[in-house]
Design a protein around this motif. Structure first.
Motif, PDB file in Angstrom:
ATOM      1  N   PHE A  53      37.747 -26.976   8.262  1.00  0.00           N
ATOM      2  CA  PHE A  53      37.905 -26.710   6.834  1.00  0.00           C
ATOM      3  C   PHE A  53      36.628 -26.960   6.029  1.00  0.00           C
ATOM      4  N   ALA A  54      35.751 -27.798   6.546  1.00  0.00           N
ATOM      5  CA  ALA A  54      34.475 -27.996   5.864  1.00  0.00           C
ATOM      6  C   ALA A  54      33.378 -27.679   6.872  1.00  0.00           C
ATOM      7  N   PRO A  55      32.379 -26.896   6.461  1.00  0.00           N
ATOM      8  CA  PRO A  55      31.321 -26.541   7.411  1.00  0.00           C
ATOM      9  C   PRO A  55      30.545 -27.775   7.859  1.00  0.00           C
ATOM     10  N   LEU A  56      30.112 -27.742   9.101  1.00  0.00           N
ATOM     11  CA  LEU A  56      29.389 -28.888   9.665  1.00  0.00           C
ATOM     12  C   LEU A  56      28.129 -29.203   8.871  1.00  0.00           C
ATOM     13  N   ARG A  57      27.562 -28.170   8.254  1.00  0.00           N
ATOM     14  CA  ARG A  57      26.319 -28.390   7.506  1.00  0.00           C
ATOM     15  C   ARG A  57      26.536 -29.352   6.337  1.00  0.00           C
ATOM     16  N   TYR A  58      27.783 -29.519   5.919  1.00  0.00           N
ATOM     17  CA  TYR A  58      28.045 -30.428   4.801  1.00  0.00           C
ATOM     18  C   TYR A  58      28.574 -31.784   5.245  1.00  0.00           C
ATOM     19  N   LYS A  59      28.332 -32.092   6.507  1.00  0.00           N
ATOM     20  CA  LYS A  59      28.770 -33.391   7.017  1.00  0.00           C
ATOM     21  C   LYS A  59      28.177 -34.535   6.184  1.00  0.00           C
ATOM     22  N   PHE A  60      26.938 -34.341   5.761  1.00  0.00           N
ATOM     23  CA  PHE A  60      26.269 -35.427   5.032  1.00  0.00           C
ATOM     24  C   PHE A  60      26.946 -35.728   3.686  1.00  0.00           C
ATOM     25  N   LEU A  61      27.727 -34.777   3.160  1.00  0.00           N
ATOM     26  CA  LEU A  61      28.384 -35.033   1.874  1.00  0.00           C
ATOM     27  C   LEU A  61      29.368 -36.193   2.001  1.00  0.00           C
ATOM     28  N   GLY A  62      30.077 -36.248   3.114  1.00  0.00           N
ATOM     29  CA  GLY A  62      31.029 -37.336   3.348  1.00  0.00           C
ATOM     30  C   GLY A  62      30.315 -38.664   3.406  1.00  0.00           C
ATOM     31  N   ASP A  63      29.174 -38.690   4.110  1.00  0.00           N
ATOM     32  CA  ASP A  63      28.412 -39.943   4.219  1.00  0.00           C
ATOM     33  C   ASP A  63      27.882 -40.371   2.853  1.00  0.00           C
ATOM     34  N   ALA A  64      27.403 -39.382   2.082  1.00  0.00           N
ATOM     35  CA  ALA A  64      26.855 -39.701   0.756  1.00  0.00           C
ATOM     36  C   ALA A  64      27.959 -40.242  -0.162  1.00  0.00           C
ATOM     37  N   LEU A  65      29.130 -39.612  -0.123  1.00  0.00           N
ATOM     38  CA  LEU A  65      30.239 -40.075  -0.979  1.00  0.00           C
ATOM     39  C   LEU A  65      30.663 -41.489  -0.582  1.00  0.00           C
ATOM     40  N   PHE A  66      30.714 -41.718   0.714  1.00  0.00           N
ATOM     41  CA  PHE A  66      31.064 -43.041   1.228  1.00  0.00           C
ATOM     42  C   PHE A  66      30.118 -44.087   0.648  1.00  0.00           C
ATOM     43  N   SER A  67      28.837 -43.804   0.723  1.00  0.00           N
ATOM     44  CA  SER A  67      27.829 -44.737   0.252  1.00  0.00           C
ATOM     45  C   SER A  67      27.966 -44.971  -1.264  1.00  0.00           C
TER      46      SER A  67
END
Lengths: 495, 100
Positions: free
Chosen positions: A230-244
């Motif tokens: 459902f979310a492209p792999l290229r946006y994996k970093f968005l999850g990490d950024a939101l977490f931080s």
């Protein structure tokens, strides 16, 4: 101790980051959460009804009065219940059943809510939930900027986050990264446009919106939703950024440069985007994202060798990128846009010549053109590179069946089953081959296995009808044919 | 084919076994059978329940009839008729199979 520090200690935050959204179910259970206000930011409601009662439960009834009562209830399913019954499309039903939620706010991405056509799709989703209900649910209503209903006694409000009132108590925050990136429910347009699309909201902007809406929480979950597609792999970093950011940290190093680079790219200014990306020198948390995007842009500039190097470096930092690194091909395949899917596979192979996913993709392309002989070598190559992958053996079986190489087809379906015995579709295809081989008893066993695993589709009953006719079981054949007609009619009516 | 199955059922030396996709239990002295593959539920009467409990594939049909006859003190021909009728239905529903 200052008051703010005291407050911090009294209500520590727990933030979980998962890939598939249903993983939160076990986490919330382990925290013992009860009666929470759930703020669910997601392009999907994740509330599918789970048929949770096996007919076997009847056997535990102490008397016939209880049997009658149980038979009057809804939610029965055939086959045995497994862990697979709970998945990323229905885990919230389980969460509700366990009494963990008292009020549910489902916030759709603004990009969907503000588009009337998209909003109607969400409305239909709610109506569909109502019509398929196996538990108590009120008929949904439209009220001002909200859709409202009550599900399993939980007051439910659907809208965009900006429409919700300020939150007066801490929420159970549940964010799917597809909330940030989903711009449309429809299949994507031409790949270059889709690939250059940027999130409609960035993690730092979302955190600001939380502050505006007074969103506080003690427990939060972020789902990357990559493997689910459902979310492209290229946006994996968005999850990490939101977490931080939710943890109260400043933006990760290089975050703003990356954001600017992606915005430039969305405007087609690849040269400037690449210059910005090159400014990264620190190997911070989003180094993978930089290298990943660089590989894509370099590929588009025709610099395949450099693109491959960048991609190899990305995978060295995070091997997950080695899996089907762009799920766009899958989306195109689903919508039968085979030429575009093939372009995706060719790009993947340019970046990673060993990608068995891409090689199998080439096979699917030829199979879709009904050129099974052309498809076969690609599937065989893919299965050689990834022998544990049941799907490739399955695809080989299908191609061989179409080429009427029946014994070989049976061999590959059985091989596929050995690797994944819980896939009902394989039993059905195996049965199809066995019918062609006139081994009706074997076919019957496999079709019944498929039914046991919940594969209640017209094709299963149609094949069973044929098998029972061959076995001279007229009564059973008639029953299966009636079931086939019932399902066929239902599908026709729904469509 | 159907006649052939009936003829087979008439034989005292046939053995029958409950199918693997079937679960059952006894409720208030009567057997309740669940066909898990198709989600069907059957309730057997008392005589049928006793016959069902003996269908483990080890006993010959003649012995099954004899056992039930002892329990219910009914004429043998009556029990045989009921047993054959039951087995015919159970086979039709794919709940039991004959062991060769």
């Amino acid at each position: 101790m200052t008051p703010s520090l005291l407050e911090e200690c009294l209500s520590p935050k727990v933030i979980d980051i998962v890939d598939n959204h249903d993983e939160v179910c076990a986490k919330w259970r382990s925290y013992g959460l009860k009666q929470q206000v759930l703020l669910h930011l997601d392009a999907h409601h994740d509330f599918g009804w789970i048929a949770n009662k096996s007919p076997r439960e009847i056997l535990r009834a102490p008397n016939f009065q209880e049997v009658e009562k149980l038979l009057g209830e809804e939610g029965w399913k055939t086959g045995s219940l497994t862990d697979q019954d709970i998945h990323l499309g229905n885990y919230l039903h389980q969460v509700f059943r366990e009494g963990r939620v008292k009020k549910w706010y489902w916030a759709l991405p603004d990009s969907l809510w503000n588009d009337l056509g998209m909003r109607e799709i969400a409305w239909k989703d709610l109506l569909d939930l109502y019509h398929r209900r196996t538990g108590p649910m009120d008929f949904p209503e439209r009220e001002g900027p909200f859709f409202k209903t009550k599900i399993l006694g939980v007051e439910t409000l659907v809208s965009s986050l900006s429409n919700f009132p300020k939150f007066e108590e801490p929420v159970l925050l549940n964010v799917d990264i597809d909330y940030l990136t989903t711009l449309t429910f429809n299949p994507p347009p031409e790949p270059r446009v889709y690939r250059s699309q940027t999130p409609w909201i960035w993690p730092d902007e979302l955190v600001s919106l939380f502050q505006e809406k007074n969103v506080t929480f003690t427990h939060a979950a972020i789902s990357r939703s990559i493997r689910g597609g459902f979310a492209p792999l290229r946006y994996k970093f968005l999850g990490d950024a939101l977490f931080s950011l939710l943890e109260g940290n400043p933006k990760p190093e290089g975050y703003d440069i990356l954001k600017d680079a992606l915005v430039l790219r969305s405007k087609g200014e690849n040269g400037d985007a690449l210059k910005l990306l090159s400014r990264f020198r620190s190997a911070g948390a989003i180094e993978t994202a930089r290298r990943y995007f660089s590989s894509q842009i370099l590929y588009e500039f025709g610099k395949h060798e450099e693109a491959r190097e960048e991609f190899a470096a990305t995978c060295a930092l995070d091997p997950e990128f080695q899996m089907e690194y762009s799920n766009l091909s899958g989306i195109y395949e689903q919508s039968q846009r085979w030429n575009e899917a093939r372009e995706e596979h060719q790009m993947i192979r340019a970046l990673d010549p060993n990608s068995h996913e891409a090689i199998a993709g080439e096979g699917r392309f030829w199979a879709a053109q009904k050129k099974d002989s052309e498809a076969l070598p690609y599937y065989l190559d893919a299965v050689k590179r990834a022998p544990e992958n049941y799907k490739y053996a399955f695809e080989i079986g299908r191609v061989l069946f179409k080429l009427t190489r029946l014994e070989e087809a049976e061999f590959y379906f059985q091989k596929s089953l050995l690797r994944n015995p819980s896939q009902p579709g394989i039993y059905v295809e195996l049965a199809r081959v066995q019918i062609a081989l006139k081994r009706y008893d074997d076919a019957k066993q496999n079709l019944r296995e498929a039914l046991k695993l919940g594969f209640h589709f017209p094709v299963t009953y149609w094949l069973l009808t044929r098998v029972y006719i061959r076995l001279n079981c007229v009564h059973k054949a008639f029953e299966c044919f009636s079931e086939f007609l019932k399902l066929k009619f239902k599908i026709w009516r729904n469509s | 084919m159907k006649l052939f199955t009936l003829r087979q059922a008439l034989k005292n030396d046939a053995r029958y076994k409950i199918q693997g996709h079937v679960s059952w239990s006894t409720i208030e002295g009567q057997v309740v059978v669940v066909d898990e593959a198709e989600g069907k539920i059957f309730r057997l009467n008392k005589v049928a329940s006793e016959i069902w409990k003996l269908l483990d594939g080890s006993m010959l049909l003649g012995d099954v009839i004899h056992e039930v006859e002892k329990k219910f003190e009914a004429p043998e021909h009556r029990i045989r008729k009921d047993a054959l009728s039951l087995l015919k239905q159970l086979q039709r529903e794919d709940l039991v199979r004959e062991i060769k």
